[in-house]
Design a protein around this motif. Structure first.
Motif, PDB file in Angstrom:
ATOM      1  N   UNK A  32       0.837  -1.192   0.000  1.00 16.81           N
ATOM      2  CA  UNK A  32       0.000   0.000   0.000  1.00 16.81           C
ATOM      3  C   UNK A  32       0.878   1.251   0.000  1.00 16.81           C
ATOM      4  N   UNK A  33       0.434   2.259  -0.726  1.00 18.53           N
ATOM      5  CA  UNK A  33       1.189   3.500  -0.852  1.00 18.53           C
ATOM      6  C   UNK A  33       1.454   4.186   0.471  1.00 18.53           C
ATOM      7  N   UNK A  34       0.530   4.116   1.407  1.00 14.60           N
ATOM      8  CA  UNK A  34       0.713   4.748   2.713  1.00 14.60           C
ATOM      9  C   UNK A  34       1.840   4.114   3.500  1.00 14.60           C
ATOM     10  N   UNK A  35       1.949   2.812   3.430  1.00 17.09           N
ATOM     11  CA  UNK A  35       3.026   2.122   4.144  1.00 17.09           C
ATOM     12  C   UNK A  35       4.362   2.450   3.494  1.00 17.09           C
ATOM     13  N   UNK A  36       4.373   2.533   2.168  1.00 17.32           N
ATOM     14  CA  UNK A  36       5.583   2.898   1.438  1.00 17.32           C
ATOM     15  C   UNK A  36       6.021   4.311   1.808  1.00 17.32           C
ATOM     16  N   UNK A  74       0.464   8.807  13.229  1.00 18.95           N
ATOM     17  CA  UNK A  74      -0.102   8.377  11.944  1.00 18.95           C
ATOM     18  C   UNK A  74      -0.063   6.858  11.833  1.00 18.95           C
ATOM     19  N   UNK A  75       1.087   6.272  12.128  1.00 16.55           N
ATOM     20  CA  UNK A  75       1.232   4.821  11.969  1.00 16.55           C
ATOM     21  C   UNK A  75       0.357   4.063  12.960  1.00 16.55           C
ATOM     22  N   UNK A  76       0.233   4.558  14.166  1.00 10.50           N
ATOM     23  CA  UNK A  76      -0.633   3.925  15.162  1.00 10.50           C
ATOM     24  C   UNK A  76      -2.084   3.974  14.702  1.00 10.50           C
ATOM     25  N   UNK A  77      -2.503   5.110  14.155  1.00  7.74           N
ATOM     26  CA  UNK A  77      -3.883   5.252  13.677  1.00  7.74           C
ATOM     27  C   UNK A  77      -4.166   4.310  12.514  1.00  7.74           C
ATOM     28  N   UNK A  78      -3.234   4.232  11.565  1.00  4.84           N
ATOM     29  CA  UNK A  78      -3.419   3.347  10.412  1.00  4.84           C
ATOM     30  C   UNK A  78      -3.426   1.883  10.857  1.00  4.84           C
ATOM     31  N   UNK A  79      -2.552   1.528  11.789  1.00  2.00           N
ATOM     32  CA  UNK A  79      -2.495   0.148  12.278  1.00  2.00           C
ATOM     33  C   UNK A  79      -3.790  -0.233  12.987  1.00  2.00           C
ATOM     34  N   UNK A  80      -4.301   0.669  13.817  1.00  4.04           N
ATOM     35  CA  UNK A  80      -5.570   0.396  14.499  1.00  4.04           C
ATOM     36  C   UNK A  80      -6.711   0.283  13.504  1.00  4.04           C
ATOM     37  N   UNK A  81      -6.697   1.119  12.469  1.00  2.00           N
ATOM     38  CA  UNK A  81      -7.733   1.047  11.437  1.00  2.00           C
ATOM     39  C   UNK A  81      -7.661  -0.288  10.690  1.00  2.00           C
ATOM     40  N   UNK A  82      -6.442  -0.747  10.382  1.00  3.64           N
ATOM     41  CA  UNK A  82      -6.290  -2.044   9.701  1.00  3.64           C
ATOM     42  C   UNK A  82      -6.823  -3.191  10.558  1.00  3.64           C
ATOM     43  N   UNK A  83      -6.579  -3.114  11.849  1.00  4.47           N
ATOM     44  CA  UNK A  83      -7.042  -4.176  12.735  1.00  4.47           C
ATOM     45  C   UNK A  83      -8.545  -4.100  13.006  1.00  4.47           C
ATOM     46  N   UNK A  84      -9.133  -2.918  12.855  1.00  6.78           N
ATOM     47  CA  UNK A  84     -10.546  -2.733  13.175  1.00  6.78           C
ATOM     48  C   UNK A  84     -11.476  -2.950  11.981  1.00  6.78           C
ATOM     49  N   UNK A  85     -10.923  -3.075  10.780  1.00  4.40           N
ATOM     50  CA  UNK A  85     -11.756  -3.225   9.585  1.00  4.40           C
ATOM     51  C   UNK A  85     -12.460  -4.577   9.615  1.00  4.40           C
ATOM     52  N   UNK A  86     -13.780  -4.554   9.440  1.00  4.27           N
ATOM     53  CA  UNK A  86     -14.521  -5.825   9.418  1.00  4.27           C
ATOM     54  C   UNK A  86     -14.564  -6.382   7.999  1.00  4.27           C
ATOM     55  N   UNK A  87     -15.135  -7.554   7.820  1.00  2.00           N
ATOM     56  CA  UNK A  87     -15.090  -8.231   6.522  1.00  2.00           C
ATOM     57  C   UNK A  87     -15.890  -7.487   5.450  1.00  2.00           C
ATOM     58  N   UNK A  88     -16.985  -6.838   5.829  1.00  2.00           N
ATOM     59  CA  UNK A  88     -17.751  -6.065   4.832  1.00  2.00           C
ATOM     60  C   UNK A  88     -16.938  -4.878   4.327  1.00  2.00           C
ATOM     61  N   UNK A 137      -8.099 -10.602   4.463  1.00  2.00           N
ATOM     62  CA  UNK A 137      -8.196 -10.490   5.920  1.00  2.00           C
ATOM     63  C   UNK A 137      -6.826 -10.664   6.569  1.00  2.00           C
ATOM     64  N   UNK A 138      -6.068 -11.656   6.096  1.00  2.00           N
ATOM     65  CA  UNK A 138      -4.716 -11.892   6.615  1.00  2.00           C
ATOM     66  C   UNK A 138      -3.815 -10.684   6.372  1.00  2.00           C
ATOM     67  N   UNK A 139      -3.918 -10.077   5.186  1.00  2.00           N
ATOM     68  CA  UNK A 139      -3.086  -8.918   4.860  1.00  2.00           C
ATOM     69  C   UNK A 139      -3.412  -7.728   5.755  1.00  2.00           C
ATOM     70  N   UNK A 140      -4.701  -7.499   6.010  1.00  2.00           N
ATOM     71  CA  UNK A 140      -5.081  -6.407   6.905  1.00  2.00           C
ATOM     72  C   UNK A 140      -4.552  -6.648   8.315  1.00  2.00           C
ATOM     73  N   UNK A 141      -4.689  -7.861   8.807  1.00  2.00           N
ATOM     74  CA  UNK A 141      -4.220  -8.174  10.167  1.00  2.00           C
ATOM     75  C   UNK A 141      -2.689  -8.087  10.255  1.00  2.00           C
ATOM     76  N   UNK A 142      -2.012  -8.553   9.212  1.00  2.00           N
ATOM     77  CA  UNK A 142      -0.558  -8.499   9.200  1.00  2.00           C
ATOM     78  C   UNK A 142      -0.061  -7.055   9.161  1.00  2.00           C
ATOM     79  N   UNK A 143      -0.627  -6.255   8.272  1.00  2.00           N
ATOM     80  CA  UNK A 143      -0.238  -4.840   8.193  1.00  2.00           C
ATOM     81  C   UNK A 143      -0.534  -4.121   9.504  1.00  2.00           C
ATOM     82  N   UNK A 144      -1.682  -4.413  10.095  1.00  2.00           N
ATOM     83  CA  UNK A 144      -2.031  -3.791  11.365  1.00  2.00           C
ATOM     84  C   UNK A 144      -1.092  -4.204  12.488  1.00  2.00           C
ATOM     85  N   UNK A 145      -0.769  -5.475  12.553  1.00  2.00           N
ATOM     86  CA  UNK A 145       0.132  -5.966  13.598  1.00  2.00           C
ATOM     87  C   UNK A 145       1.541  -5.416  13.465  1.00  2.00           C
TER      88      UNK A 145
END
Length: 186
Positions: A32-36, A74-88, A137-145
């Motif tokens: 993702x561009x934000x992580x880059x 910024x990184x803490x907010x993005x990580x929490x958002x990645x971990x909080x995203x539901x499947x929908x 789902x795995x990618x979101x959890x991995x990026x968040x972690x």
């Protein structure tokens, strides 16, 4: 002495070397561009931090702490958002991404995962969303972690830089100690 001037200096330099190494690894991955962007910013901040630590430069260390703390937020907010995203929400984001990529990328994904676009009626394969749901789902959890881990190391680096910045350098010699001033009576 553990926790003294030299220990703090070496720990800060080692932490910044870790940041440079992780930033270089992240720029090689198709992510993702934000992580880059965080990786590029982190490498620049790390260079500033290493220079400040080596020279015990107060101004460099101050700006290092401020910028690194902002990056932490910024990184803490993005990580929490990645971990909080539901499947929908993940599915909605994946569809938005799918609609924005070019046909070559779509074809590559369809070949690799043996699936097809749900809009393609000629295809007899399973839809790609069904096959990619677990991976997304795995990618979101991995990026968040990973983001959460590095955000806390950044907070530790801010604390360490503040501590190191406020410690007196034991090797510093006062200028008048090297060249003593002569007292002349006029």
């Amino acid at each position: 002495m553990c926790g003294g001037f030299t220990c703090s200096k070496n720990a800060l330099i080692a932490l910044n070397i870790l940041y440079v190494a992780s930033s270089l690894v992240n720029t090689n991955l198709p992510i993702v561009g934000g992580i880059l962007a965080c990786g590029v910013l982190l490498i620049l901040i790390s260079i500033l931090g290493m220079a400040g630590a080596v020279k015990h430069h107060q101004v460099m260390l101050f700006f290092y702490m401020v910028i690194l703390f902002l990056l932490f937020l910024v990184q803490f907010s993005v990580a929490c958002a990645c971990l909080a995203v539901n499947s929908d929400q993940q599915e909605m984001l994946a569809k938005q991404g799918w609609n924005k990529v070019n046909k070559d990328v779509k074809m590559e994904v369809q070949e690799q995962f043996q699936c097809c676009d749900s809009k393609d009626i000629r295809c007899s394969c399973d839809p790609c969303m069904a096959k990619l749901k677990e991976r997304i789902d795995y990618a979101f959890k991995l990026c968040g972690g990973i983001g959460l881990f590095f955000s806390f190391t950044e907070l530790f680096a801010v604390w360490l830089a503040r501590r190191y910045r406020n410690q007196p350098d034991p090797n510093y010699k006062e200028p008048h100690a090297i060249f003593p001033r002569k007292n002349y009576l006029y």
